[in-house]
Design a protein around this motif. Sequence first.
Motif, PDB file in Angstrom:
ATOM      1  N   VAL A 180     -11.570   7.960   0.994  1.00  0.00           N
ATOM      2  CA  VAL A 180     -10.850   8.601  -0.120  1.00  0.00           C
ATOM      3  C   VAL A 180     -10.910  10.120   0.018  1.00  0.00           C
ATOM      4  N   PRO A 181      -9.771  10.763   0.352  1.00  0.00           N
ATOM      5  CA  PRO A 181      -9.815  12.218   0.485  1.00  0.00           C
ATOM      6  C   PRO A 181      -9.857  12.879  -0.892  1.00  0.00           C
ATOM      7  N   VAL A 182     -10.648  13.929  -1.021  1.00  0.00           N
ATOM      8  CA  VAL A 182     -10.694  14.678  -2.292  1.00  0.00           C
ATOM      9  C   VAL A 182     -10.337  16.146  -2.038  1.00  0.00           C
ATOM     10  N   LEU A 183     -11.141  16.836  -1.227  1.00  0.00           N
ATOM     11  CA  LEU A 183     -10.828  18.241  -0.931  1.00  0.00           C
ATOM     12  C   LEU A 183      -9.774  18.297   0.155  1.00  0.00           C
ATOM     13  N   ARG A 184      -8.806  19.171  -0.044  1.00  0.00           N
ATOM     14  CA  ARG A 184      -7.718  19.318   0.932  1.00  0.00           C
ATOM     15  C   ARG A 184      -7.538  20.777   1.282  1.00  0.00           C
ATOM     16  N   ASP A 185      -7.893  21.129   2.503  1.00  0.00           N
ATOM     17  CA  ASP A 185      -7.573  22.444   3.043  1.00  0.00           C
ATOM     18  C   ASP A 185      -8.040  23.593   2.133  1.00  0.00           C
ATOM     19  N   VAL A 186      -9.309  23.506   1.732  1.00  0.00           N
ATOM     20  CA  VAL A 186      -9.849  24.506   0.805  1.00  0.00           C
ATOM     21  C   VAL A 186     -10.296  25.761   1.573  1.00  0.00           C
ATOM     22  N   THR A 187      -9.759  26.912   1.161  1.00  0.00           N
ATOM     23  CA  THR A 187     -10.078  28.177   1.821  1.00  0.00           C
ATOM     24  C   THR A 187     -10.365  29.250   0.778  1.00  0.00           C
ATOM     25  N   PHE A 188     -11.534  29.866   0.875  1.00  0.00           N
ATOM     26  CA  PHE A 188     -11.850  31.041   0.053  1.00  0.00           C
ATOM     27  C   PHE A 188     -13.119  31.675   0.613  1.00  0.00           C
ATOM     28  N   GLU A 189     -13.397  32.903   0.145  1.00  0.00           N
ATOM     29  CA  GLU A 189     -14.615  33.609   0.572  1.00  0.00           C
ATOM     30  C   GLU A 189     -15.366  34.113  -0.650  1.00  0.00           C
ATOM     31  N   VAL A 190     -16.680  34.199  -0.511  1.00  0.00           N
ATOM     32  CA  VAL A 190     -17.482  34.790  -1.584  1.00  0.00           C
ATOM     33  C   VAL A 190     -18.284  35.956  -1.013  1.00  0.00           C
ATOM     34  N   PRO A 191     -17.953  37.188  -1.433  1.00  0.00           N
ATOM     35  CA  PRO A 191     -18.699  38.342  -0.941  1.00  0.00           C
ATOM     36  C   PRO A 191     -20.171  38.306  -1.373  1.00  0.00           C
ATOM     37  N   THR A 192     -21.036  38.823  -0.544  1.00  0.00           N
ATOM     38  CA  THR A 192     -22.471  38.855  -0.820  1.00  0.00           C
ATOM     39  C   THR A 192     -22.750  39.588  -2.139  1.00  0.00           C
ATOM     40  N   GLY A 193     -23.626  39.005  -2.940  1.00  0.00           N
ATOM     41  CA  GLY A 193     -24.049  39.664  -4.179  1.00  0.00           C
ATOM     42  C   GLY A 193     -23.080  39.495  -5.339  1.00  0.00           C
ATOM     43  N   THR A 194     -22.124  38.570  -5.195  1.00  0.00           N
ATOM     44  CA  THR A 194     -21.151  38.388  -6.279  1.00  0.00           C
ATOM     45  C   THR A 194     -21.238  36.973  -6.860  1.00  0.00           C
ATOM     46  N   ILE A 195     -20.549  36.786  -7.983  1.00  0.00           N
ATOM     47  CA  ILE A 195     -20.464  35.460  -8.608  1.00  0.00           C
ATOM     48  C   ILE A 195     -19.018  34.983  -8.520  1.00  0.00           C
ATOM     49  N   ALA A 196     -18.838  33.796  -7.941  1.00  0.00           N
ATOM     50  CA  ALA A 196     -17.510  33.184  -7.920  1.00  0.00           C
ATOM     51  C   ALA A 196     -17.550  31.971  -8.833  1.00  0.00           C
ATOM     52  N   ILE A 254     -28.274  32.369 -19.841  1.00  0.00           N
ATOM     53  CA  ILE A 254     -28.292  31.946 -18.438  1.00  0.00           C
ATOM     54  C   ILE A 254     -27.252  32.725 -17.626  1.00  0.00           C
ATOM     55  N   MET A 255     -26.088  32.933 -18.207  1.00  0.00           N
ATOM     56  CA  MET A 255     -25.051  33.713 -17.511  1.00  0.00           C
ATOM     57  C   MET A 255     -25.542  35.144 -17.267  1.00  0.00           C
ATOM     58  N   ALA A 256     -26.177  35.730 -18.296  1.00  0.00           N
ATOM     59  CA  ALA A 256     -26.667  37.108 -18.159  1.00  0.00           C
ATOM     60  C   ALA A 256     -27.738  37.180 -17.070  1.00  0.00           C
ATOM     61  N   LEU A 257     -28.589  36.148 -17.014  1.00  0.00           N
ATOM     62  CA  LEU A 257     -29.629  36.123 -15.988  1.00  0.00           C
ATOM     63  C   LEU A 257     -29.015  36.071 -14.586  1.00  0.00           C
ATOM     64  N   LEU A 258     -27.994  35.234 -14.431  1.00  0.00           N
ATOM     65  CA  LEU A 258     -27.338  35.131 -13.116  1.00  0.00           C
ATOM     66  C   LEU A 258     -26.775  36.487 -12.706  1.00  0.00           C
ATOM     67  N   ARG A 259     -26.125  37.158 -13.661  1.00  0.00           N
ATOM     68  CA  ARG A 259     -25.558  38.477 -13.366  1.00  0.00           C
ATOM     69  C   ARG A 259     -26.649  39.438 -12.906  1.00  0.00           C
ATOM     70  N   ARG A 260     -27.768  39.399 -13.618  1.00  0.00           N
ATOM     71  CA  ARG A 260     -28.872  40.315 -13.308  1.00  0.00           C
ATOM     72  C   ARG A 260     -29.430  40.025 -11.905  1.00  0.00           C
ATOM     73  N   LEU A 261     -29.607  38.726 -11.588  1.00  0.00           N
ATOM     74  CA  LEU A 261     -30.143  38.370 -10.270  1.00  0.00           C
ATOM     75  C   LEU A 261     -29.205  38.840  -9.162  1.00  0.00           C
ATOM     76  N   CYS A 262     -27.906  38.705  -9.386  1.00  0.00           N
ATOM     77  CA  CYS A 262     -26.944  39.153  -8.375  1.00  0.00           C
ATOM     78  C   CYS A 262     -27.012  40.659  -8.210  1.00  0.00           C
ATOM     79  N   ASP A 263     -27.012  41.371  -9.332  1.00  0.00           N
ATOM     80  CA  ASP A 263     -27.001  42.832  -9.270  1.00  0.00           C
ATOM     81  C   ASP A 263     -28.305  43.379  -8.694  1.00  0.00           C
TER      82      ASP A 263
END
Length: 238
Positions: A17-33, A176-185
Amino acid sequence: MSAILAVDGLSSGYGPVPVLRDVTFEVPTGTIAAVLGANGAGKTTLLRTLSGLLRPTAGQVRFDGADLRGVRVEALVRRGLAHVPEGRGIVAELTVEENLRLGGLWRRDRADARRAQDEVYELFEPLARRRRHAGHQLSGGERQMLALGRALIARPRLLLLDEPSLGLAPRVTAQIMALLRRLCDDTGLTVLLVEQNVRSALSVADQGVVMSLGRVVMATPAAQLREDETLRHAYLGF
Ligand code: ATP
C-alpha cells in the motif's frame, strides 16, 4: 544556512500500500518545520520513514549530508536523530526515572547521559517532583514532557515530533511550543513537528510543509501561512 535534513523524491508505504509519493523538502539546521495536513495525509508515515521504521520504496533522505538508506535505528539515534511517536511511546509501568534512563540507552558517554537527565529535570520541573511515579500516574502534559525529555537525553540534533499537543490543555501546548523554539534558538536543535493543531504549530514554526494524499503540496515560510488568509483557506481550510 545548510539543511540538516534533505528529503528527495521519497516514497513509502505499508507493504504493497503506497502512502508517501515523491516527497521532497528540506529543513535548515536550527529551524522548526511544521508538517501539516488532514487526517490520513501521510504525516505519521513520513516520520516513521525518516526514523527508519519504514523502508522507503524510492527516493533519498540525507541527514547532515549523509544518505540514511539502510542505516539501522540505533545508528540513527547515535547520529542525532530522535523520534517521539504519536501516543508518546513512554512505558506506563516504569517510573519517570526509568523511562528517562531508556533515553540514554544508546549513549556511550554515560556521564553526559546523566548530565542530560539532570538538565531534563531542570527543564521540566514536574518530572523532577514525580521521578519515582510510574508513567501511568502522570497527567497528559507530564507524559508529553517525559516523552520529550527522554528524546532529549540522546542529545538529538534533529527531533521528529508527532502530535505533541494531542490531549493537552492550550497552556501546556503553548509551553511546549515555546520550549521547542528556545531549544532551536539556543542549541541549534532542528525540529520536524507534525501537528493537527495548525495554529499553535505555525506560531513557532519557521516553515510549513503542507501534505495531502501522501504528497507535499506546499513548503513555504510559516509567516506566509500565518499572514496569507487566501493561502490558509486553500491549503489548510481555515
Ligand atoms: P493522522 O493525523 O490521522 O495520523 P497522518 O497524516 O499522520 O494522519 P498517516 O497516519 O501517515 O496519516 O496515514 C496515511 C495513510 O496510511 C492512511 O491512508 C492510513 O490509512 C494508512 N496507514 C497508516 N498506518 C497504516 C498501517 N499500519 N498499515 C496500513 N496502512 C496504514
